[in-house]
Design an enzyme around this catalytic site. Structure first.
Site, PDB file in Angstrom:
ATOM      1  N   LYS A 197      23.608  52.648 115.682  1.00 37.32           N
ATOM      2  CA  LYS A 197      23.417  52.437 117.121  1.00 37.32           C
ATOM      3  C   LYS A 197      24.772  52.065 117.671  1.00 37.32           C
ATOM      4  O   LYS A 197      25.404  51.121 117.201  1.00 37.32           O
ATOM      5  CB  LYS A 197      22.423  51.307 117.382  1.00 37.32           C
ATOM      6  CG  LYS A 197      22.079  51.127 118.857  1.00 37.32           C
ATOM      7  CD  LYS A 197      21.123  52.186 119.336  1.00 37.32           C
ATOM      8  CE  LYS A 197      21.120  52.407 120.827  1.00 37.32           C
ATOM      9  NZ  LYS A 197      20.197  53.470 121.238  1.00 37.32           N
ATOM     10  N   SER A 206      22.771  56.968 117.647  1.00 37.44           N
ATOM     11  CA  SER A 206      22.112  56.825 118.955  1.00 37.44           C
ATOM     12  C   SER A 206      22.943  55.853 119.763  1.00 37.44           C
ATOM     13  O   SER A 206      23.430  54.857 119.230  1.00 37.44           O
ATOM     14  CB  SER A 206      20.692  56.290 118.693  1.00 37.44           C
ATOM     15  OG  SER A 206      20.106  55.797 119.866  1.00 37.44           O
TER      16      SER A 206
END
Lengths: 347, 347, 347, 347
Positions: free
Chosen positions: C148, C217
């Site tokens: 992330k 992401s």
């Protein structure tokens, strides 16, 4: 040099030509008088706005060969879908010291690899200069140059690469901004508002150069650029006038009010307002954060049209105005070019 | 009766409490003084607006037990995410004949089957009456009743049906409108602006009844209604004042300008503007078509906030204003309730 | 080396921790066992996805200091919002020749001007190598590296420029892609899947290099990169296994079916599927045009998650799967990396 | 009784007729052979989808008077914009025991106040019965009834009220669902799949009745209903066949695979797949929450098309398929009707 009149008509949907043509005839004009159909259609104003394409598909076969269409998508908020019909006015209007005149033209087709680059700037510049010349206007008497220019679809990006050429961007929405920028720089250059070096810098990202008279809109429905030049000429005599300015930012009501007061001072009645709007590129308006550039659900041009359209419609008390999104080199960064067309009282 | 002060602070994101709390302390107040945190957050203002939930999650643990939060999503266009902090002001402000006062409260939890129906109207009415009573205000001295009320998610619609009960609607976005309507009717009823029969008719779709002082916003982040009553009281003495009106439609600049001129005539400075906005339900503004109700990409409340926010920000020259979408029974249909909070010059 | 177990739990909304924690306890684990909370939340998965921020705000205070969160926004179509809880499993599971192991870590904060550039690649590479080393894994035994990573907001773009530095892009949505790309190249480099020269070329736009085990992401809710490395180790003994592949394009059902058949052949049951999805950059799928890159109303990552999520959910017969949009250097262009976690039958 | 052939062609944009007509001619047919043009266009498939209107505007003037167009908007995810051309095939195809046949027709104009109500059901029922009769088909030999039907715009809602009549809904997006429902009930009634009482209950919200052979799509580009009936007849001889089923839910891969296996077992090759898709009305898929009905940024029909389109394209390995959103009474709730058209090997 064509003396013009302006007729404004709402549309019931993007395919509506019957309503506007009825209004045209009632005003005493014929389709053959049309110079330009300038419309606001109710799509998203972005890449996949097929309301523009639909309007173009129904209007193009109707209008004279040398007339042009400019359909700008996006009637967010209070804005009303409508068309502004510019017609050649052959009637005598004695007693005016000047009149509003217009000329229209097209560039050659802009190739995918040229879009947003010097070649597009040059094509627009040449056409604008030619049209200004045709009208025998001093550049200071030009009040608006309206351009409809192409964009890049995925297909065009790919075909460009297949030919070994790199497009200016592979982001289709971003290509609209690049096309508007190039067109506007072409206008600014033609009107002697900047140098070649400044054009070059602006294509590289500099935001120093802009024209208060440029209004460019991009779309997938055309491959060349459609161009309309509006100015006031002493060789003409009609009651139409134009005034222009640049909004400093998206809440610059003062500039609008001043322009409207100028119109009122001359005894004029507003016929149409044409404005460009954009999200301030630095993410702020007068030092306060806006969220138009971080909203991934709604493109910033839609935000800007809605907000500036709301302000202008409130100030002018008319929702059938031409507010177009994406003001690259069209007025100050975060603001936008603004032209008011008005009609003097009969004398 | 609580005399209040108002502090306005921009937020860097929905989770930002540090910035506003710094501003609060600089103004000489403490967290324990907070009566209400009224924020505009940068989500879509619709069902799945988690910016409201995030703001509620970070603010709720900080504020006093009897203080409330009202987070209204949607800062479309030029609007700036910010919070308006209402604090109890225990300082003496001698020399004023009255002052702005506020009270806050909550209804019981509104069950899914009650939402948008008489039970919600009644719960809000009772709470508003109680708060007005607590402030010992005449109803004509109330200038704003702000309500944050729940909505229906898919889960609530389903669980309602599983219990054999029918929700007022199974369209989650529509449930926001129904909840705002019921809350607003509760306000109107509490302020003696309508009868029970009119409430009933309004719940059935009549658009005859509305309050210029109601402002309701719905969200998934709460299950009860949060209520704030603002009024001016002769029992208080402070420089804050309020004025209210109803915009007739979304381009009603005149009403706004009149209110601002009234403020100026009193020597006041605008502290905050709170407005409701909506797409005219008949699809028209002054006889001209708008497209807010046929745009399936963008909810009409987002359109309305952007446009009316653009107008108000331009007229007030401030982007950190509270413009909320969906004006059912909150001002005239297609218009919206409008409250200006202002500060008189020191005397 | 931490032997792990995996618990999957649906969430009622982004702020729901109670449901998952109940499931965790029922499975015999405690909050202190958590290594990572990997969630799919129901926002737009783009820049202004506050569902991720809300989930982070409620989970971060609960989990151990060295545990991480990875919230990927976007449950378009049939996908179910849920969390996958990775826990340290200290129980004995005798009789297995190996087991699934995991390690988590964070990079330093990635400065705005570093985002999407070599500095981010290097920070991720170093962290991944360190985690792989900590697990004493051969790189071929690594089945998934989940990252992330941050993005650029308007505020960060502006502050970057105010410091005289140029961000990698000023398009906030595009910054997500650049961040995913840099993270994925860091993973590929750490796993010896490419050279430094290839990383450099990839940062310049080459699409030659990609990792079948990278899943990155981006989000506004963090400033560093959160990293999870998953692999199978002979030093562990548990019934969990992983298999990975790359979908060739967004309709590559064959690759998925093959992976599922491999699981079935081993007598395994699928626990979780983690996939990346993207709109093919050339605008085509098997020579046919797609419209994901010309849809200005709906970002391409949302399109891709919905479509690939629909395919995978149908093939796996489970809607609570992890499908994440934007697969730059994560699997083949237009396809995406794919990891299946499965549990062998008790023996 | 018209024996038909089917030609499928991608389109470069909604105005592209040249590409498909070229394909038509290459297949040995002429424009005068056209019975129906069934297209997927790349708009949002909702109220303001002008891609449908643009396609209708360019195709309608080209096709025979009694041919129809059905343009269904929305090619979310992997779907390819394309047209399916149904042509009268006058060639001999000896050796087949039956063949695919088709008939097309139109209802009268559906008034705004009739839309979504018994009058629309009845109009569709009568037309379908007439077409089935014209084809001399037993109802069990009908495999698909495709309907394109109108919707309500703001203008129509208002004009309805101005005439003192109440429309079935004033939510323009909801009107699409009501129109599809009424059309589908008309189909179900014509095919003897339900009673009048069941139709009545279904119009009131009951979800007990549905047809596996109904496929209805609504749009603003027409005022009547366009109807296509497809079936297999022993009076014809050609290699085309059809099979139909209903997906139980949006991830029901099993039903699709079974249908495809049936085709394969007969030695057939898939020519086209026509499917309806919807968000399960109870907010769940197999007991797990989906978020299609709480996403205020993206209409549920767009979600459903993307997801089911992804699944079907993956299973069929073709992206140029007809997946249409909103499956009211078209297959099981949350699922949708499914028809596969296929061609037997030459014999």
């Amino acid at each position: 040099m064509t003396s013009i009149d302006i007729i404004k008509a709402p549309t019931s949907d993007p395919a509506d030509t019957a309503g506007p043509l009825h209004t045209l005839r009632q005003a005493g004009f014929r389709v053959s008088d049309l110079l330009a159909v300038v419309g606001k259609t109710e799509g998203n104003g972005c890449v996949n706005d097929f309301s523009r394409g639909l309007s173009a598909a129904v209007w193009e076969p109707l209008i004279p060969d040398d007339a042009i269409t400019v359909f700008s998508g996006g009637t967010e908020g209070v804005l009303t879908p409508h068309v502004t019909l510019l017609v050649a006015d052959r009637a005598e209007h004695p007693g005016y010291d000047r009149g509003l005149v217009a000329a229209t033209g097209r560039t050659r087709v802009i190739a995918a690899e040229e879009l947003g680059r010097a070649a597009q700037v040059e094509a627009v510049r040449a056409s604008v200069e030619s049209l200004v010349g045709k009208l025998a206007l001093r550049t200071e008497d030009v009040h608006l140059v309206l351009v409809k220019c192409p964009l890049l679809t995925s297909t065009q990006v790919s075909s460009c690469r297949d030919r070994g050429l790199e497009p200016v961007t592979d982001d289709t929405y971003e290509s609209m901004a690049r096309s508007r920028l190039a067109s506007s720089l072409g206008i600014a250059r033609a009107l002697d508002e900047c140098t070649d070096a400044q054009v070059e810098a602006a294509l590289e990202g500099s935001q120093q150069v802009w024209s208060r008279r440029a209004s460019a809109s991009s779309g997938a429905e055309l491959a060349d650029c459609h161009i309309l030049v509006l100015g006031t000429s002493e060789a003409a005599s009609n009651p139409l006038r134009a005034a222009h300015a640049s909004m400093r930012d998206a809440i610059d009501a003062d500039t609008v009010v001043q322009l409207l007061e100028q119109v009122r001072a001359e005894g004029g009645t507003v016929v149409q307002v044409l404005a460009k709007a954009e999200a301030s590129p630095d993410g702020q308006i007068r030092g306060r954060r806006h969220t138009m550039l971080t909203d991934s659900d709604l493109q910033s041009t839609r935000h800007a049209r809605a907000a500036v359209g709301g302000l202008l419609a409130g100030l002018v008390q008319d929702t059938a105005i031409y507010v177009s999104g994406g003001a690259e080199a069209q007025g100050a960064p975060g603001g936008g070019s603004l032209t008011v067309l008005y009609r003097l009282s009969p004398r």
